[in-house]
Structure formats: C-alpha cells, structure tokens
Design an enzyme around this catalytic site. Structure first.
Site, PDB file in Angstrom:
ATOM      1  N   SER A 191     -52.678 -19.049  37.580  1.00  0.00           N
ATOM      2  CA  SER A 191     -52.728 -20.516  37.515  1.00  0.00           C
ATOM      3  C   SER A 191     -51.452 -21.069  36.879  1.00  0.00           C
ATOM      4  O   SER A 191     -50.783 -20.397  36.093  1.00  0.00           O
ATOM      5  CB  SER A 191     -53.924 -20.975  36.696  1.00  0.00           C
TER       6      SER A 191
HETATM    7  N1  SAH Z   1     -57.798 -17.102  35.465  1.00  0.00           N
HETATM    8  C1  SAH Z   1     -56.849 -16.613  36.436  1.00  0.00           C
HETATM    9  C2  SAH Z   1     -56.807 -17.513  37.666  1.00  0.00           C
HETATM   10  C3  SAH Z   1     -56.973 -16.683  38.872  1.00  0.00           C
HETATM   11  S1  SAH Z   1     -57.269 -17.477  40.397  1.00  0.00           S
HETATM   12  C4  SAH Z   1     -55.469 -16.404  35.828  1.00  0.00           C
HETATM   13  O1  SAH Z   1     -55.262 -16.721  34.665  1.00  0.00           O
HETATM   14  O2  SAH Z   1     -54.609 -15.861  36.502  1.00  0.00           O
HETATM   15  C5  SAH Z   1     -59.052 -17.311  40.527  1.00  0.00           C
HETATM   16  C6  SAH Z   1     -59.625 -15.897  40.503  1.00  0.00           C
HETATM   17  O3  SAH Z   1     -61.030 -16.059  40.679  1.00  0.00           O
HETATM   18  C7  SAH Z   1     -59.169 -14.961  41.622  1.00  0.00           C
HETATM   19  O4  SAH Z   1     -58.706 -13.761  41.062  1.00  0.00           O
HETATM   20  C8  SAH Z   1     -60.435 -14.729  42.452  1.00  0.00           C
HETATM   21  O5  SAH Z   1     -60.525 -13.426  43.013  1.00  0.00           O
HETATM   22  C9  SAH Z   1     -61.527 -14.946  41.416  1.00  0.00           C
HETATM   23  N2  SAH Z   1     -62.844 -15.316  41.927  1.00  0.00           N
HETATM   24  C10 SAH Z   1     -63.159 -16.135  42.958  1.00  0.00           C
HETATM   25  N3  SAH Z   1     -64.508 -16.201  43.130  1.00  0.00           N
HETATM   26  C11 SAH Z   1     -65.052 -15.428  42.143  1.00  0.00           C
HETATM   27  C12 SAH Z   1     -66.397 -15.076  41.781  1.00  0.00           C
HETATM   28  N4  SAH Z   1     -67.452 -15.524  42.464  1.00  0.00           N
HETATM   29  N5  SAH Z   1     -66.559 -14.242  40.732  1.00  0.00           N
HETATM   30  C13 SAH Z   1     -65.514 -13.751  40.026  1.00  0.00           C
HETATM   31  N6  SAH Z   1     -64.227 -14.035  40.336  1.00  0.00           N
HETATM   32  C14 SAH Z   1     -63.997 -14.861  41.377  1.00  0.00           C
END
Ligand code: SAH
Length: 219
Positions: free
Chosen positions: A68
């Site tokens: 992000s």
């Molecule tokens: N917090 C992260 C942001 C990653 S983007 C950071 O600091 O980099 C969002 C993430 O959510 C992705 O890795 C995606 O695979 C995950 N995601 C999406 N749906 C999800 C779910 N139902 N359960 C767990 N993770 C999920």
C-alpha cells in the site's frame, strides 16, 4: 526470496522526508509517524524497486498484489487508534509493511493472508521474524480468527464489498474496525465502533482505491 538488507543514512533521510510529507497531509499521530520513521520500507519492495521505496505510491510485490501507499498505511493506522498491548487483527498481510507499522506501534498483531506464496515469503522474511509480536496466518480473512478473538482493533487492507459480519462479531466491546468499503475502483474508508452495550456505529472518511478482498484461500 533473497532480500537486500541495507539501510543507510540516505534511507533515514528519505524516511524523515516521507514523515514530513505525511504530516503535511494530515497524519499527526506521533505513534504512526514514529513507526514510519523507523521501518525500512525498501526491505518490503521487489529488488528492482528499492530505489523508489520512499515515493508515496503503491508498488507491485508479485502475485498480482501491491504494497500500500505510505499515506494509505498511515491513514488507516491513525484511524485505528492503536495503543500499546492491544490485540489487533490485520486482514491482508501482503508485503508485511502494514503489519510492521502496527507491531512497532506496540500492537500484539495477528495477520492473515489468503495467498500461500505471500504467507510463506513473510514467514521467512528475517526482518519480520525479528518481531515477536507478529503472528502470521494463512487463511481467508472473511472468516477472521475465531479462536483468537476478541480483538481490540481489526484492520482490513483490501476492498470489502460489504462489512464482513464475522469480523464484527470478533471485535471486542469498545473495539474498532477500519476498512475500505465498496467495489472497484473506488472505496470509502469506514470505521466501525462496537460500544460497551454492543451497539454499532459507523463513520465514513475519504476515498481510496484498494485491491479487492477475495473469498477463500489461494495455493
Ligand atoms: N497490508 C498490505 C497490503 C496488501 S494488498 C501491505 O502492507 O502491503 C491486500 C492483500 O490482501 C493482498 O496481499 C491480498 O492477497 C490480501 N487479501 C485479499 N483478500 C483476502 C482475504 N479474504 N483474506 C486474507 N487476505 C486477503
């Protein structure tokens, strides 16, 4: 995956500049700014992108996912209002950067990722392994972690089309859930508070654009 673990004086300066930039854009929570000033974001980037680690943008991390934008991480962390020792659940570990921010803020952090490759990468990531207050889970964040509930705070870092009710159930009394609510391409940041009489209130904040929260696990 091999990661370069270099953190120079130049990186420290770039972090200070990033913190100034975030402060100017309304991030005033010292706990959040301190965490961002502390954590080497370049460790969380793909090697070819390390030079842009302090640009205030999201970047690819592989597996179709992104780290992000620092502003978004700071904004969500500020809304979450974390105090030391709180039990916090993060949905969407991704790069692990947001998890590190919450851990530096003193949370006892539980984080769930649905993609096995990202989960494995984070489990083997030396910098993150250095935190004894981060607990990694591979699973579907829509279900939360019933065995570890209740949580003082829950943060969803992917766009949820609706508020996942199991997560509301897993919120402690006095707890807060922050999530980007809505479908692609644009979501509203929402904060849900569960009061001591179990009533729920909802506040709405700015617009953001997150990758979607998907159902089920991925091998
Ligand atoms: N917090 C992260 C942001 C990653 S983007 C950071 O600091 O980099 C969002 C993430 O959510 C992705 O890795 C995606 O695979 C995950 N995601 C999406 N749906 C999800 C779910 N139902 N359960 C767990 N993770 C999920």
């Amino acid at each position: 995956m091999k990661r370069l673990h270099e953190d120079t004086g130049e990186h420290h300066q770039l972090r200070r500049n990033l913190v100034d930039h975030l402060f100017k854009h309304g991030i005033e929570d010292r706990r959040v700014l301190n965490a961002i000033a502390t954590i080497p974001r370049q460790y969380f980037m793909l090697p070819q992108d390390e030079s842009v680690a302090y640009v205030d943008r999201a970047f690819p991390i592989g597996e179709g996912q992104t780290i992000s934008q620092p502003y978004t991480v700071a904004y969500q962390s500020q809304l979450l209002d974390v105090e030391k020792g709180m039990k916090v659940l993060e949905i969407g570990t991704g790069s692990g950067y947001q998890a590190a921010v919450l851990a530096v803020m003193g949370a006892d952090l539980y984080t769930i990722e649905r993609q096995k490759k990202l989960f494995d990468r984070n489990r083997n990531f030396d910098y993150l392994r250095g935190f004894n207050n981060i607990h990694f889970y591979y699973g579907d964040g829509y279900e939360g972690l019933p065995a570890d509930a209740p949580f003082d705070r829950i943060l969803i870092t992917a766009a949820a089309p609706q508020v996942p009710q199991p997560l509301v159930h897993q919120l402690a009394r006095g707890g807060k859930l922050v999530l980007p609510l809505g479908e692609a391409p644009v979501q509203r940041m929402v904060r849900i508070t569960k009061h001591h009489d179990d009533s729920i209130t909802e506040e709405t904040f700015d617009k953001f654009s997150f990758v979607p929260m998907l159902k089920g696990k991925q091998e």
